[in-house]
Design an enzyme around this catalytic site. Structure first.
Site, PDB file in Angstrom:
ATOM      1  CG  ASN A   1       1.810   4.866 -13.586  1.00 46.50           C
ATOM      2  OD1 ASN A   1       1.674   5.772 -14.378  1.00 46.50           O
ATOM      3  ND2 ASN A   1       0.973   3.840 -13.524  1.00 46.50           N
TER       4      ASN A   1
ATOM      5  CG  ASP B   1      -1.860   1.173   1.292  1.00 45.83           C
ATOM      6  OD1 ASP B   1      -1.712   2.124   0.491  1.00 45.83           O
ATOM      7  OD2 ASP B   1      -2.761   1.150   2.150  1.00 45.83           O
TER       8      ASP B   1
ATOM      9  CE1 TYR C   1      -5.433  12.240 -11.162  1.00 46.71           C
ATOM     10  CE2 TYR C   1      -5.696  14.152 -12.585  1.00 46.71           C
ATOM     11  CZ  TYR C   1      -5.136  12.915 -12.331  1.00 46.71           C
ATOM     12  OH  TYR C   1      -4.283  12.359 -13.256  1.00 46.71           O
TER      13      TYR C   1
ATOM     14  CE  LYS D   1      -1.812  12.583 -10.496  1.00 44.65           C
ATOM     15  NZ  LYS D   1      -0.762  11.579 -10.180  1.00 44.65           N
TER      16      LYS D   1
ATOM     17  CB  THR E   1      -6.117   3.230 -20.904  1.00 45.27           C
ATOM     18  OG1 THR E   1      -6.867   4.244 -20.237  1.00 45.27           O
ATOM     19  CG2 THR E   1      -4.628   3.547 -20.825  1.00 45.27           C
TER      20      THR E   1
END
Length: 250
Positions: free
Chosen positions: A79, A52, A149, A153, A184
């Site tokens: 990543n 984790d 998010y 970032k 993806t």
């Protein structure tokens, strides 16, 4: 160009994702010993580790295990990321959504750097490369962005910048990559929930297409290699020109 990472021990955190796997495969093609790390069971890398990445003890222990098994550490690719379904405007999201986004996207990278970089500095000769996954959303304002998010970032970019400068004379390089849309199934599904969403966004993508997994992996491999030896503290756009242009429909 292949063989640029020969003999180097590379940790890929968040290895179970498609981008993580693509990077791990490219590192291996370049001659690296690859350790893939994720919180779910997986088989990525020459050594697959389950940990984790938001648990400090687990992260510290993982790096000790890597160095014990391989004798060195040269590259860390973080990543990691989470864009939760409740992450919208701050006026609509819960505090828990905010905290989850910070933990997954920023705290995980903080821990990876805190406990991984000392091993890079102890490797002989000392030095190495850290590449942190960020987003083009950290470089622009957006009325529709997932705000937790994007804020996390942006924190990744600043942390990478600070570490790059702080460690510049130690031989350790730290850079962030501003990911744009990479092809993806999950990315397409996210953008196609609204049938018109992809078309609306594509207008603002100068190249008019998704990036490929191979393009993403090649960029990360370059930053990991000595070919990028004079690049540190940078935020490298991997977005097809999105953050550099204002476009309108033809």
């Amino acid at each position: 160009m292949f063989g640029r990472l020969a003999g180097k021990v590379c940790v890929v955190n968040g290895a179970a994702s498609l981008i993580g796997r693509a990077v791990a495969d490219r590192f291996a093609d370049e001659g690296a010993v690859v350790v893939g790390v994720d919180k779910v069971s997986h088989s990525v890398g020459g050594q697959a580790v389950r940990a984790d990445l938001t648990d400090e003890d687990a992260v510290a222990g993982m790096y000790r295990e890597v160095v014990r098994d391989h004798g060195r550490l040269d590259v860390i690719y973080n990543n990691v990321g989470l864009m939760g379904p409740g992450d919208r405007s701050i006026f609509e999201m819960t505090l828990q959504t905010w905290r989850d986004a910070q933990d997954a996207n920023l705290t995980s990278i903080f821990l990876a750097c805190k406990h991984g970089i000392p091993h890079l500095r102890e490797t002989e000769p000392s030095g190495g490369s850290v590449i942190n996954a960020a987003s083009f959303l950290a470089a622009v304002g957006s009325a529709t962005a997932p705000m937790a998010y994007a804020a996390a970032k942006a924190g990744v970019v600043q942390l990478s910048r600070d570490l790059g400068v702080h460690l510049a004379r130690s031989g350790v390089r730290v850079n962030a990559v501003l990911f744009g849309p990479i092809e993806t199934p999950q990315q397409r599904e996210l953008l196609q929930r609204d049938p018109s969403a992809l078309d609306k966004r594509m207008v603002h993508w100068p190249m008019g297409r998704f990036g490929t997994l191979d393009e993403a992996a090649a960029t990360i491999a370059f930053l990991a290699s000595d070919d990028a030896g004079f690049i540190t503290g940078a935020a490298i756009p991997l977005d097809g020109g999105i953050t550099e242009a204002f476009t309108v429909p033809e």
